[in-house]
Design a protein around this motif. Structure first.
Motif, PDB file in Angstrom:
ATOM      1  N   LEU B 109       0.817  -1.225  -0.242  1.00  0.00           N
ATOM      2  CA  LEU B 109       0.023   0.012   0.055  1.00  0.00           C
ATOM      3  C   LEU B 109       0.900   1.222  -0.211  1.00  0.00           C
ATOM      4  N   ARG B 115      -6.042   0.501  -3.301  1.00  0.00           N
ATOM      5  CA  ARG B 115      -6.556  -0.650  -2.528  1.00  0.00           C
ATOM      6  C   ARG B 115      -7.153  -1.725  -3.635  1.00  0.00           C
ATOM      7  N   GLN B 337      -8.598   1.353   7.217  1.00  0.00           N
ATOM      8  CA  GLN B 337      -7.353   2.242   7.152  1.00  0.00           C
ATOM      9  C   GLN B 337      -6.454   1.423   7.878  1.00  0.00           C
ATOM     10  N   GLU B 338      -5.275   1.022   6.986  1.00  0.00           N
ATOM     11  CA  GLU B 338      -4.226   0.215   7.636  1.00  0.00           C
ATOM     12  C   GLU B 338      -3.054   1.350   8.099  1.00  0.00           C
ATOM     13  N   LYS B 339      -2.755   1.524   9.291  1.00  0.00           N
ATOM     14  CA  LYS B 339      -1.656   2.275   9.821  1.00  0.00           C
ATOM     15  C   LYS B 339      -0.347   1.845   9.455  1.00  0.00           C
TER      16      LYS B 339
END
Lengths: 321, 339
Positions: B109, B115, B337-339
Motif C-alpha cells: 500500500l 487498494r 485504514q491500515e496504519k
C-alpha cells in the motif's frame, strides 16, 4: 493538481487531527499538528511510543485519512492526491515485511513494477538499490534467509526503487544492531547529500542528534516544538544557560578570577583538568579571547561550547519549554 | 473525505496494469504453493477414484445405463461438491489477513496503487487458479474413464461437462469470495480459516441435518405404521417401490409426510450455496434421487436448455452469492485504514 504553495517545504500540515474510534473508545491520536519539513533536510520526528508518529506518517502517505485538518506532501494533498504522493515518496513503514519465499531481487522487481518503473529498468534499479544498502551480493538469496538487520536494509532498498524526492522512515533502526544502525545513519547522510529530503521517526533521542538537521518533538498527539537542530539547541541554551568546557593541561592550575568576573557567568565547576562554565548569555567569543592570551594560553588545551543533550531538550519542552 | 483524484484519463489502464502485476505474482505463488498442490492432488484423486469406480461398474456389468459419461460425470460432481469450496477457501483465507500479518500489505500500500488493485489482482489470480484446477481435475478424471474403460462421449456429454466445470468454478469462487470477505476484516489468518471452514461445514453438513430436525419438529413424527412398513419393505426388497403390505392409503399418507419433510428441508437448505450448486449439477447429470432414494436408477436426461431454464433461480443465486461477498470485501478493504 499538486505543485504546492510553499516550494521550500516537503511536508506541510495544518491543524491535523486524527481520532480513532468513537464514544467511550475514542482516542485522539493527533491533536492539531502543524508541522513543516523543509526540503533537503533530515527531519527527525521524535516522540515516545504511542505519541502519534506512525499515525502522522500513515496520513502523510495516504494510508490513513485525517479526521480534520490538512496536509500536503511535495505540494500534493494527502486526501485527494495520495497516489501522486506515493509515486514520489519512498516509505519504510514500521513493522513491514517481505515475501519470504521470493529472493531479495524478485521482491524488489515486483515492487518496482508497482512503482511504475519501466520493465527495462526494473532489475537495474533493484540491483542499484541493493548495492546502496550493501545487499547486492545477496540479491538471489531468499528473504527467509535474511537476518533482521538485512531485512531492514532491504526495507530501505525498496524505498529507493522509485528514486523518490522524499524518504519517510518509520522507526528505521528498531531491532537492528549498533553496527547496522550506524550503517543506516551513514546511508541517510549520503542520501541527504544527494539532495533527498528524509523524514524519520524515532523514539531514540541520540538518533536525532546524530543525523538530523531539523527535528520535531511529538507527545500525546501534539507537537511540542519543531525547528532546525541549531534552533532547538539555542532555545534550550537561552533558557537554561550556555555551557562551555575548558580543558587544561594535566597538572596545571587554572586561575578563575577573570572568568568569574564576566557578568553573565552563573556557575563555574572545576574537576581534574576540566572547567565547566555556565553563563546566562553566549560568552563564547569573550572566553575565546580570554583563553588565547596569557596566562591561559599556555595551560588551556581546548574551549568547546557544550550542546545540551537531547534528553535535556526533550525534558525542557516536555515541561513546557 | 474526498476520493483520490489521481484517476486521470488512462488511470483505468494503469489500475488494470497494477492489478495484473499483482495477479501474476499471486498466480505464481499459488501454483508453487504446497497448499494448492495438496488440495488439487486430493481433488484429482477423489475425482479419478469416483469416476474409476463408476466406469468400472459399467465394464463389469454391475451398472447399466444408456449414458455412461453422464453417470461418470455425476460422480465427479459428488467429489467437486466437497472439494471446490475447500479450494476456494484455501486460496482466500489468508489473501488479505496474511499480507497484513506478514507486514507486506504495508509495503504494497505504500506503492502508487489503489487498494482496489490489490483485491482485483488477487481475484484475477484466484479465478485463473480455480478454473485451471477444476478443469484439469475434471478432465483428467473423465479421461481416465475414457482411456481405461472405453466409455464413449457424445457432444451433449461434452456440453454438460463444460457447463459443470463452469458452475463448479463459480461455486468454488463463491467460497473464495466468502473467505476473502472474512480475510479482509480478520487480523489473523487462523481466525479467517476457522470462520471460513466453519461456514463451509455449516452449509455442507450442519444445515442439512438441522433442516431435517426442523422439518420433523414442525410436522411431528412420521405415521408409525407407515414407517414400520416402509422400513420392512426396504429390508425385504431393497427399495420403497414395493410397499411390503402397506395399504394404498397408508402409502399415500407416508408419501405426503415425506414430501412435506422434503419441502421444509429444501426451503431451509436454500440458504446454503451448496444446495443450489447440487441442484444444478444433479439436473445436469440427471442425478435426481427422490426423497429417501425414490427413483434411484431412473435416468431421465432433460435437455440442456430445459435444465438451464428450470434451474435458473439456482444459477442466479450461485452467481449472485460471490458478487455479494466480493462487493462486501471491496467495501471493507477499501474503507479500512491500515496504519
Amino acid at each position: 493538481m499538486g505543485g504546492g504553495e510553499n516550494m521550500s517545504l516537503a511536508v506541510e500540515t495544518e491543524k491535523l487531527v486524527k481520532v480513532y474510534g468513537n464514544g467511550k473508545t475514542m482516542v485522539k491520536a493527533l491533536d492539531g499538528i502543524d508541522m513543516k519539513v523543509p526540503k533537503a533536510s533530515v527531519f527527525g520526528l521524535f516522540g515516545p511510543n504511542g505519541s502519534g508518529k506512525t499515525t502522522l506518517i500513515s496520513i502523510l502517505v495516504g494510508l490513513l485519512l485525517p479526521t480534520s485538518g490538512s496536509a500536503k506532501v511535495l505540494g500534493f494533498d494527502v486526501t485527494r492526491e495520495s497516489v501522486e504522493i506515493r509515486r514520489r515518496v519512498g516509505l519504510l513503514p514500521e513493522g513491514f515485511g517481505f515475501y519470504d519465499h521470493m529472493t531479495a531481487l524478485e521482491n524488489l522487481v515486483f515492487l518496482a513494477t508497482l512503482d511504475g518503473v519501466p520493465s527495462s529498468q526494473r532489475e537495474k534499479r533493484a540491483l542499484e538499490a541493493l548495492e546502496a544498502v550493501g545487499l547486492k551480493d545477496r540479491a538471489d538469496a531468499k528473504v527467509s534467509t535474511f537476518s533482521r538487520g538485512m531485512k531492514q536494509r532491504l526495507g530501505v532498498a525498496q524505498s529507493l526503487l522509485k528514486d523518490p524526492e522524499l524518504l519517510i522512515f518509520d522507526e528505521p533502526t528498531v531491532g537492528i544492531d549498533p553496527e547496522g544502525a550506524a550503517e543506516f545513519r551513514n546511508l541517510v547522510r549520503k542520501m541527504n547529500r544527494d539532495g533527498k529530503t528524509i523524514l524519520l521517526s524515532t523514539h531514540l533521542l541520540y538518533e536525532v542528534g546524530m543525523i538530523c538537521t531539523h527535528a520535531a518533538i511529538i507527545r500525546e498527539g501534539r507537537l511540542l516544538v519543531q525547528g532546525s537542530v541549531d534552533e532547538l539547541y539555542r532555545s534550550v541554551r537561552e533558557a537554561k544557560g550556555f555551557r562551555y568546557e575548558i580543558r587544561v593541561k594535566p597538572g596545571s592550575d587554572m586561575p578563575l578570577q577573570e572568568i568569574r568576573s564576566i557578568p553573565s557567568v552563573i556557575e563555574i565547576a572545576q574537576s581534574d583538568n576540566r572547567v565547566t562554565v555556565l553563563s546566562k548569555n553566549d560568552i563564547g567569543s569573550i572566553l575565546f579571547s580570554l583563553v588565547t592570551k596569557n596566562p591561559y594560553k599556555d595551560i588551556v588545551e581546548s574551549l568547546t561550547p557544550v550542546e545540551p543533550s537531547w534528553e535535556e531538550i526533550y525534558r525542557f519542552y516536555q515541561e513546557g519549554g | 473525505m474526498g476520493r483520490d483524484i489521481s484517476v486521470l484519463p488512462g488511470g483505468g489502464m494503469r489500475m488494470l496494469k497494477n492489478a495484473l502485476s499483482i495477479a501474476r505474482k499471486e498466480f505464481a505463488d499459488a501454483v508453487t504453493s504446497k497448499r494448492l498442490w495438496l488440495i488439487a492432488g486430493i481433488f484429482l484423486l477423489f475425482s479419478i477414484a469416483s469416476t474409476y469406480s463408476t466406469s468400472f461398474g459399467f465394464r463389469i456389468g454391475a451398472r447399466q445405463t444408456t449414458r455412461p459419461m453422464v453417470q461418470i460425470a455425476s460422480s465427479i460432481a459428488s467429489a467437486t461438491a466437497y472439494m471446490a469450496p475447500l479450494l476456494g477457501i484455501a486460496l482466500a483465507f489468508d489473501a488479505i489477513s496474511g499480507e497484513r500479518e506478514r507486514g507486506t500489505l504495508r509495503i504494497l500500500l505504500s506503492r502508487p496503487i489503489y487498494r482496489e488493485d490489490v483485491i482485483n489482482g488477487k481475484i484475477m489470480s484466484a479465478l485463473a487458479v480455480t478454473g485451471l484446477t477444476i478443469t484439469i481435475s475434471s478432465l483428467a478424471a473423465v479421461s481416465v474413464s475414457i482411456l481405461l474403460h472405453n466409455i464413449s462421449v457424445t457432444v451433449d456429454d461434452v456440453s454438460r461437462i463444460g457447463l459443470f466445470i463452469l458452475f463448479s468454478v463459480v461455486f468454488s469462487f463463491a467460497y473464495y469470495a466468502l473467505s476473502l470477505f472474512v480475510s479482509t476484516f480478520s487480523s489473523k489468518s487462523s481466525h479467517s480459516l476457522v470462520i471460513s471452514v466453519g461456514i463451509w461445514i455449516f452449509f455442507a453438513f450442519i444445515l442439512s441435518i438441522m433442516s431435517s430436525f426442523i422439518a420433523t419438529a414442525i410436522l411431528g413424527p412420521p405415521p408409525t405404521r407407515a414407517l414400520t412398513l416402509f422400513n420392512m419393505s426396504r429390508r425385504q426388497f431393497g427399495n420403497f417401490t414395493t410397499p411390503g403390505g402397506a395399504t394404498p392409503q397408508e402409502l399415500e399418507e407416508y408419501l405426503n409426510y415425506v414430501r412435506k419433510v422434503s419441502e421444509i428441508s429444501g426451503t431451509i437448505q436454500a440458504f446454503s450455496i451448496n444446495y443450489h450448486y447440487t441442484q444444478i449439477t444433479s439436473s445436469l447429470f440427471s442425478f435426481v434421487a427422490g426423497p429417501l432414494g425414490f427413483g434411484r436408477g431412473e435416468i431421465t436426461i432433460a435437455s440442456i436448455p430445459t435444465i438451464l431454464s428450470t434451474r435458473l433461480i439456482d444459477i442466479i443465486i450461485l452467481i449472485v452469492f460471490p458478487i455479494v461477498f466480493l462487493v462486501a470485501s471491496y467495501m471493507v478493504f477499501t474503507r479500512r485504514q491500515e496504519k
